[in-house]
Design an enzyme around this catalytic site. Structure first.
Site: not given
Length: 434
Positions: A78, A110, A177, A183, A203-204, A207, A213, A272, A317, A400
């Site tokens: 990290c 990816d 923030g 990456d 992990h991120e 933070h 950590h 119903d 509904a 229901d």
């Protein structure tokens, strides 16, 4: 265009890159190099920072770049420093609200979009299961946490190509923030060929919630990348203690209640469909409906008295006050001002009927107990439909009816009532079931 990607971690570190590592993660400051006194002082500072790094990773504190130390430096990791540096984030920052919104602003090519969504959702669930926090996904950038895979970004913390730093995140706060950057030079995966997005995202996001950590190699918040099968990723005791120090323990689920204890004995026990239209809660049963205003005045009549165009049993509904429209489901037909097939609204051909529906106006979402529908874009959200138990543990397979009242979503199944928390839309549910 093919990207040159490499998941090898055996990158050679020269003295310059060793210094860069210590500057980035351990606040090494050598100052200007004026011989001879300054060079002696720099050497002492360098040794001190090496010892600090060795201490953090549980290595022998030699103060030298020995093979064990270099091997740890070579590992993918990290980009957040290992030392507690709250110069920009005083007083252990955390989110003030327990409902936190997030969005994915840019996806990686990816992986399939739905696999990215699932990985992020699973990563968030690790933290919500251990806390009272609930996460809501938005489809715009006005979210607390913005996740992205930028090719280039201007946060003054550039990535270093394949390997090395995989991602970084910012502590809770305004502006950037809470944001997470991955990456895009890495190969991201939901499997084994590349870096696990679930692992790095979990992990991120730690933070993003305010955690630093951990020295525990088994912890999600350990700074260096550790690959496991997705099924084995879970918070360690250290992770749980850290996040609960900031936000507390998860809310307890309310006990099941029997509907007959709350309602008039003559009131039907099975429905119903249920929906809130203006100030009236409409309960539908067979070809009749019951109207009640704030639970204190009941009237009963035939459905055609209130909805002349509806003659069949109603399955579900919901009402959208902003549009002044109520939607009624009966079998494969969805009606408002006009009747039409539910498939016109993006439902999968696997869906034969809608069991229940509830609209959450704050987020422009409608929860169908077959999926989640984006009212603004008029399409089903990615990853839906999915199993009810993924969001509400303990809820039976068949629901229901459901409706929202005073910021809460109520859900019915038979005679029993239960109130739970929704993972995605962060609303409480009251559920009735047999």
């Amino acid at each position: 265009m093919n990207k040159c990607k490499n998941v090898s971690l055996t990158v050679y570190l020269n003295s310059s890159s060793q210094q860069d590592y210590l500057k980035r993660f351990y606040s090494l400051n050598l100052g200007d190099h004026r011989p001879p006194v300054r060079s002696v002082r720099s050497a002492s500072t360098m040794e001190e920072k090496i010892r600090e790094m060795q201490n953090f990773f549980g290595l022998k504190e030699t103060g030298n770049m020995d093979p064990h130390t270099l091997n740890v430096m070579k590992e993918a990791r990290c980009g957040v420093p290992d030392v507690d540096n709250f110069g920009f984030y005083p007083n252990r920052p955390k989110w003030k609200n327990h409902i936190i919104t997030y969005t994915i602003a840019r996806y990686t090519p990816d992986m399939k979009k739905e696999d990215v969504e699932k990985s992020v959702r699973s990563a968030l669930k690790m933290w919500s299961d251990a806390t009272p926090l609930k996460f809501i996904k938005l489809n715009h950038r006005k979210a607390d946490i913005i996740l992205c895979f930028p090719v280039a970004h201007g946060d003054f913390f550039p990535f270093d190509g394949p390997g090395g730093v995989l991602a970084h995140a910012f502590m809770p706060g305004m502006g950037m923030g809470g944001d997470v950057h991955f990456d895009e030079d890495e190969t991201w995966t939901a499997g084994t060929q590349g870096y696990s997005l679930l692992s790095v995202a979990a992990h991120e996001l730690g933070h993003s919630l305010g955690l630093t950590h951990s020295r525990d190699p088994s912890a999600i918040m350990y700074p260096n990348y550790r690959h496991q099968s997705n099924a084995k990723y879970s918070l360690s005791n250290d992770d749980v203690m850290g996040i609960q120090t900031l936000y507390g323990r998860p809310n307890k689920k309310l006990e099941t209640q029997v509907a007959s204890k709350k309602c008039d004995p003559t009131f039907p026990q099975l429905f119903d469909a249920v929906t809130l239209i203006e100030n009236e809660i409409c309960f539908f049963k067979n070809r009749y409906n019951v109207l009640t205003t704030y639970w204190n005045h009941l009237t009963q009549g035939h459905i055609t008295t209130y909805l002349p165009s509806i003659s069949s049993q109603i399955d579900a509904a919901y009402d959208i006050p902003a549009k002044g429209v109520a939607y009624i489901f009966t079998g494969r037909v969805m009606g408002s001002l006009r009747a039409g097939s539910i498939y016109e609204y993006g439902f999968s051909s696997r869906v034969r009927r809608v069991d229940a529906a509830v609209h959450v106006s704050e987020y422009g979402k409608t929860m169908f107990f077959v999926g989640e529908y984006d009212e603004h874009n008029r399409r089903m959200d990615p990853g839906f439909p999915r199993l009810i138990r993924n969001d509400w543990s303990g809820v039976p397979r068949r629901v229901d009816a459901a409706f929202k009242l005073q910021g809460k979503k109520k859900k019915k199944k038979g005679k029993k009532t239960q109130e739970l928390q929704n993972v995605d839309l962060s609303s409480q549910l009251q559920i009735e079931y047999n």
